[in-house]
Design a protein around this motif. Structure first.
Motif, PDB file in Angstrom:
ATOM      1  N   ALA A  74       0.871  -1.183   0.000  1.00 56.97           N
ATOM      2  CA  ALA A  74       0.000   0.000   0.000  1.00 56.97           C
ATOM      3  C   ALA A  74       0.901   1.224   0.000  1.00 56.97           C
ATOM      4  O   ALA A  74       1.899   1.257   0.726  1.00 56.97           O
ATOM      5  N   ASP A  75       0.575   2.228  -0.800  1.00 60.42           N
ATOM      6  CA  ASP A  75       1.358   3.468  -0.772  1.00 60.42           C
ATOM      7  C   ASP A  75       0.722   4.441   0.215  1.00 60.42           C
ATOM      8  O   ASP A  75      -0.469   4.383   0.483  1.00 60.42           O
ATOM      9  N   ILE A  76       1.540   5.335   0.792  1.00 64.94           N
ATOM     10  CA  ILE A  76       1.085   6.109   1.958  1.00 64.94           C
ATOM     11  C   ILE A  76       1.193   7.628   1.796  1.00 64.94           C
ATOM     12  O   ILE A  76       0.780   8.365   2.682  1.00 64.94           O
ATOM     13  N   ALA A  99      -5.079  13.410  -2.284  1.00 65.93           N
ATOM     14  CA  ALA A  99      -5.929  13.564  -3.467  1.00 65.93           C
ATOM     15  C   ALA A  99      -5.827  12.364  -4.402  1.00 65.93           C
ATOM     16  O   ALA A  99      -6.380  12.388  -5.494  1.00 65.93           O
ATOM     17  N   CYS A 100      -5.105  11.321  -3.952  1.00 67.30           N
ATOM     18  CA  CYS A 100      -5.030  10.124  -4.791  1.00 67.30           C
ATOM     19  C   CYS A 100      -5.532   8.916  -4.001  1.00 67.30           C
ATOM     20  O   CYS A 100      -5.460   7.780  -4.452  1.00 67.30           O
ATOM     21  N   GLY A 101      -6.039   9.177  -2.791  1.00 66.41           N
ATOM     22  CA  GLY A 101      -6.645   8.098  -2.010  1.00 66.41           C
ATOM     23  C   GLY A 101      -5.646   7.136  -1.388  1.00 66.41           C
ATOM     24  O   GLY A 101      -6.015   6.018  -1.018  1.00 66.41           O
ATOM     25  N   HIS A 102      -4.403   7.545  -1.200  1.00 64.94           N
ATOM     26  CA  HIS A 102      -3.444   6.634  -0.561  1.00 64.94           C
ATOM     27  C   HIS A 102      -3.793   6.435   0.920  1.00 64.94           C
ATOM     28  O   HIS A 102      -3.364   5.445   1.519  1.00 64.94           O
ATOM     29  N   ASP A 103      -4.571   7.371   1.491  1.00 68.28           N
ATOM     30  CA  ASP A 103      -5.084   7.164   2.853  1.00 68.28           C
ATOM     31  C   ASP A 103      -6.014   5.947   2.880  1.00 68.28           C
ATOM     32  O   ASP A 103      -6.017   5.163   3.831  1.00 68.28           O
ATOM     33  N   SER A 134       6.371   7.618  -0.725  1.00 68.88           N
ATOM     34  CA  SER A 134       6.884   8.235  -1.939  1.00 68.88           C
ATOM     35  C   SER A 134       6.520   7.533  -3.252  1.00 68.88           C
ATOM     36  O   SER A 134       7.393   7.290  -4.078  1.00 68.88           O
ATOM     37  N   GLU A 135       5.244   7.248  -3.413  1.00 71.04           N
ATOM     38  CA  GLU A 135       4.817   6.725  -4.725  1.00 71.04           C
ATOM     39  C   GLU A 135       4.670   7.862  -5.726  1.00 71.04           C
ATOM     40  O   GLU A 135       4.994   7.699  -6.901  1.00 71.04           O
ATOM     41  N   GLU A 136       4.195   9.012  -5.242  1.00 72.15           N
ATOM     42  CA  GLU A 136       3.859  10.105  -6.156  1.00 72.15           C
ATOM     43  C   GLU A 136       5.060  10.615  -6.945  1.00 72.15           C
ATOM     44  O   GLU A 136       4.909  11.119  -8.047  1.00 72.15           O
ATOM     45  N   ASN A 137       6.255  10.525  -6.368  1.00 79.09           N
ATOM     46  CA  ASN A 137       7.419  10.920  -7.168  1.00 79.09           C
ATOM     47  C   ASN A 137       8.229   9.701  -7.606  1.00 79.09           C
ATOM     48  O   ASN A 137       9.391   9.824  -8.012  1.00 79.09           O
ATOM     49  N   MET A 159      -2.933  -2.483  -5.229  1.00 75.96           N
ATOM     50  CA  MET A 159      -4.163  -1.923  -5.805  1.00 75.96           C
ATOM     51  C   MET A 159      -4.025  -0.424  -5.956  1.00 75.96           C
ATOM     52  O   MET A 159      -3.191   0.220  -5.346  1.00 75.96           O
ATOM     53  N   HIS A 160      -4.909   0.113  -6.788  1.00 69.27           N
ATOM     54  CA  HIS A 160      -5.214   1.523  -6.725  1.00 69.27           C
ATOM     55  C   HIS A 160      -6.727   1.653  -6.674  1.00 69.27           C
ATOM     56  O   HIS A 160      -7.433   0.882  -7.313  1.00 69.27           O
ATOM     57  N   ASN A 161      -7.193   2.621  -5.902  1.00 68.09           N
ATOM     58  CA  ASN A 161      -8.629   2.917  -5.905  1.00 68.09           C
ATOM     59  C   ASN A 161      -8.998   3.450  -7.285  1.00 68.09           C
ATOM     60  O   ASN A 161      -8.169   4.012  -7.995  1.00 68.09           O
TER      61      ASN A 161
HETATM   62 NI    NI Z   1      -2.081   7.128  -6.470  1.00 60.40          NI
END
Ligand code: NI
Length: 382
Positions: A74-76, A99-103, A134-137, A159-161
């Motif tokens: 899971a990315d955070i 804003a990408c639902g990593h929460d 640090s998935e976003e970068n 997964m991604h939402n």
């Molecule tokens: Ni994302």
């Protein structure tokens, strides 16, 4: 036997998700998020593993039966976006937002860890949890992989939402799911001079225009129509006034592909066209390619078990749609086999929108699905 989350655990996941949403942190700065995840996991008796990472959490549930170790990731991290979403628990960190639902990813996978800890008698092997920063970068996967977290891991799932899928729906697709993301730069160097006396110059603007047009023929003429790709020139900068032909034009852009052969072929053609066109005018082209993210490519060995986990958990299985965005989950799949799915969260806005919102009813869906998937994958391991 199918694992089903309790209402009490679901309520806890909702509260974790809201706490994470209120306290978003940017890539590689997820210190508080890391502390929270450790606390929550520990409260369920999940073992935290010790790896040399400052942000992110690696945990493991050891099954009561012998078997391989698989990972769930899971990315955070959050994004540098000012939240405008209509929620009761908005971001308290100005200019930072989930804003990408990593929460959502983080809290639902905490649920999976809790469920598997309670059901470790069913596990024929171990499940390692990678709460990746640090998935976003696109740095986090390599960061944790370099710390050794994949050692001894036989396969990885993630997964991604997906806001355009309803809650209770999981999108599954073998093969490419998310695009490779690469960047290019191109300098076209001519000879500057008087705009009224062009015969004494080599105009990089005219040459660049032809190169941009020629680039548009690569996808249509050099790549198979069945291989979707994108080539976008996003910057073309030259000159600074009306009566001077500049010496140089600078171009930049991105290429997205879903097949390795396209990812190799496109930059080859770009370089050849740019250099050939520039040379034919007596100019010079300097083409530079920056590999950024490989393709998220699902290993077909797991398609059946993933589909089975969706159906047995009581959810709707749909065929996932591939998207030309990138995901650093791809770095894991370069090292070990992996499978990535969409989890429907039914929101009105797309990823990275300042009003991005999701339905929390999807939390137990993801938690249950990944718990049942882990049991099945280990059960069917050959
Ligand atoms: Ni994302």
């Amino acid at each position: 036997m199918t694992i089903q989350i309790t209402d009490q655990l679901t309520e806890q996941l909702v509260s974790y998700r809201r706490e994470l949403h209120e306290n978003p942190e940017l890539s590689m700065q997820e210190y508080e998020t890391t502390a929270r995840i450790k606390n929550w996991l520990t409260s369920y008796g999940v073992t935290i593993l010790d790896y040399p990472i400052e942000v992110g959490v690696i945990a493991e549930v050891q099954g009561e039966q012998e078997g391989p170790t698989i990972a769930i990731r899971a990315d955070i991290d959050a994004l540098p976006i000012e939240e405008q979403a209509d929620v009761e628990f908005p971001s308290k960190n100005a200019g930072v937002m989930h804003a990408c639902g990593h929460d959502f990813h983080t809290s639902s996978i905490i649920g999976t860890a809790a469920l598997l800890q309670q059901n470790k008698a069913l596990l024929k092997g171990n499940v390692r949890f990678i709460f990746q920063p640090s998935e976003e970068n696109a740095q986090g996967a390599e960061y944790v992989a370099n710390a050794g977290v994949l050692e001894g891991v036989s396969a990885i799932f993630g997964m991604h939402n997906k806001p355009d899928l309803p809650v209770g729906t999981i999108g599954v697709k073998p093969g490419p799911l998310m695009a490779s993301v690469d960047r290019f730069e191109l300098d076209v160097i001519g000879v500057g001079g008087h705009a009224g006396i062009p015969e004494n110059s080599i105009d990089p603007i005219v040459i660049s225009s032809q190169i941009v047009s020629a680039f548009q023929s690569i996808i249509s003429r050099s790549i198979s129509p069945s291989n979707n790709s994108v080539l976008s020139v996003t910057k073309l900068q030259a000159g600074n006034t009306w009566n001077v032909i500049p010496e140089k034009a600078e171009l930049e852009g991105t290429v997205r592909t879903f097949q390795d052969e396209s990812r190799t072929r496109i930059p080859e053609r770009m370089k050849a066209l740019a250099e050939g066109i520039a040379e034919s005018y007596g100019a010079r082209a300097d083409f530079r390619w920056f590999s950024y993210l490989p393709t998220v490519k699902n290993d077909d060995r797991f398609t059946e078990v993933v589909q089975e986990a969706v159906v047995d958990s009581g959810y709707n299985l749909v065929e996932a749609e591939a998207v030309p965005a990138g995901e650093d989950f791809a770095f894991y799949q370069e090292r070990i086999p992996g499978y990535f799915v969409w989890v429907g969260v039914e929101g009105p806005y797309a990823w990275h929108h300042p009003k991005f919102k999701l339905q929390e009813g999807a939390l137990p869906v993801a938690a249950n699905f990944f718990a049942n998937l882990a049991v099945k994958v280990l059960d069917q391991w050959k």
